[in-house]
Design an enzyme around this catalytic site. Sequence first.
Site, PDB file in Angstrom:
ATOM      1  N   CYS A 240       2.663  -3.501   3.856  1.00 35.62           N
ATOM      2  CA  CYS A 240       3.975  -3.113   3.309  1.00 35.62           C
ATOM      3  C   CYS A 240       4.247  -1.631   3.598  1.00 35.62           C
ATOM      4  O   CYS A 240       4.429  -1.255   4.742  1.00 35.62           O
ATOM      5  CB  CYS A 240       4.038  -3.453   1.818  1.00 35.62           C
ATOM      6  SG  CYS A 240       5.715  -3.474   1.162  1.00 35.62           S
TER       7      CYS A 240
ATOM      8  N   HIS B 104       2.066  -9.229   1.460  1.00 35.37           N
ATOM      9  CA  HIS B 104       0.930  -8.680   0.713  1.00 35.37           C
ATOM     10  C   HIS B 104      -0.233  -9.665   0.627  1.00 35.37           C
ATOM     11  O   HIS B 104      -0.340 -10.400  -0.364  1.00 35.37           O
ATOM     12  CB  HIS B 104       1.377  -8.337  -0.711  1.00 35.37           C
ATOM     13  CG  HIS B 104       2.236  -7.123  -0.802  1.00 35.37           C
ATOM     14  ND1 HIS B 104       1.729  -5.859  -0.949  1.00 35.37           N
ATOM     15  CD2 HIS B 104       3.582  -6.980  -0.756  1.00 35.37           C
ATOM     16  CE1 HIS B 104       2.719  -4.974  -1.007  1.00 35.37           C
ATOM     17  NE2 HIS B 104       3.859  -5.635  -0.882  1.00 35.37           N
TER      18      HIS B 104
ATOM     19  N   GLU C 111      -3.213  -9.023  -0.202  1.00 34.14           N
ATOM     20  CA  GLU C 111      -4.073  -8.690  -1.354  1.00 34.14           C
ATOM     21  C   GLU C 111      -3.546  -9.290  -2.650  1.00 34.14           C
ATOM     22  O   GLU C 111      -4.270  -9.371  -3.638  1.00 34.14           O
ATOM     23  CB  GLU C 111      -4.223  -7.160  -1.472  1.00 34.14           C
ATOM     24  CG  GLU C 111      -3.104  -6.420  -2.180  1.00 34.14           C
ATOM     25  CD  GLU C 111      -1.824  -6.262  -1.365  1.00 34.14           C
ATOM     26  OE1 GLU C 111      -1.707  -6.892  -0.297  1.00 34.14           O
ATOM     27  OE2 GLU C 111      -0.935  -5.516  -1.828  1.00 34.14           O
TER      28      GLU C 111
END
Lengths: 81, 250
Positions: B95, B212, B214
Amino acid sequence: MKAKIIVTPKKAVVDPQGKTVQSALAHLGYTGVRAVHVGKYIEIELEPGTDRAAAQRALDDACRKFLSNPIIEDYHLEIVD
Amino acid sequence: MPAIGGGGETMNVAVVQFPASNCDQDAVHAIRVLGHSAWLVWHRETSLGPADAVIIPGGFSYGDYLRCGAIARFSPVMQAVGAFAEQGGLVLGICNGFQVLTEAGLLPGALVRNRSLQFRCEHVFLRTVHNDSPFTWRADPARPLRIPIAHGEGCYYADEATLDALEARGQILWRYCDATGAVTESANPNGSLRNIAGVCNERGNVAGLMPHPERACEAILGSTDGRFILESMLSWRERQAAIASRPVAA
């Protein structure tokens, strides 16, 4: 003495802000608008006695490296008294 | 924290932290959940420590002033990241981290305002373009990954010649697609050219993506597909070693 820098999106980059403003102008009844490009204006105040040519060179460098992104933006730099 | 992934070699991951990074802790958490070691490196640091890989996390570094990532790229730690990449180290920008890496010139192209002008925060599907990369080798290109996005300026832009070169060299790693894997205009959340969600550099060791991974490593978060990306990176070195030690076929 100050530097006036105008940063605008390159013509090839889609400018949704410009398109939205253009559409809003039309809704408000402002006719004859062919295109709108939204950019940013940066004003840099220079210390008195600054060498104009040196400032021009340094700020040109800053525009290319930092104040604009040459992949997506064009800039116009002007130093005025 | 119990290790629930891997079982192989433990990797050490440096997660860079800028003022207004806000996915830094998430990245550290995800790496630890996957059974590896991670720590934060403040933007003023000039060393990354004994890192095997680096993550530039999401957020709004330096308030996203001027342009997203424009100020962060000049922070002292980015010198260390550049040197690490130059040595062939794996660097992943997520990002805002993707924006920082493009501004730093470590990745091609730029990220501009979403075509819709809206901040988009939702799960999207990603097509893994190919799995011949340290960041994709554990993913199946035939199976779309469901991963969240959260950004206002994720519209990928590069000029046509650059886009053609990226395609020819296999530098496009992920594209936005629908649930069936079809790369369509309606599956594109931000207007990215050619539906590009993530790219890598020519050498292949630096990658960035707007989604994302994660945030998609634990079932409780609604998807574990982010593991295909992070575990690819975390087990790349082990895989390289395995390939190198494989007996040559007669």
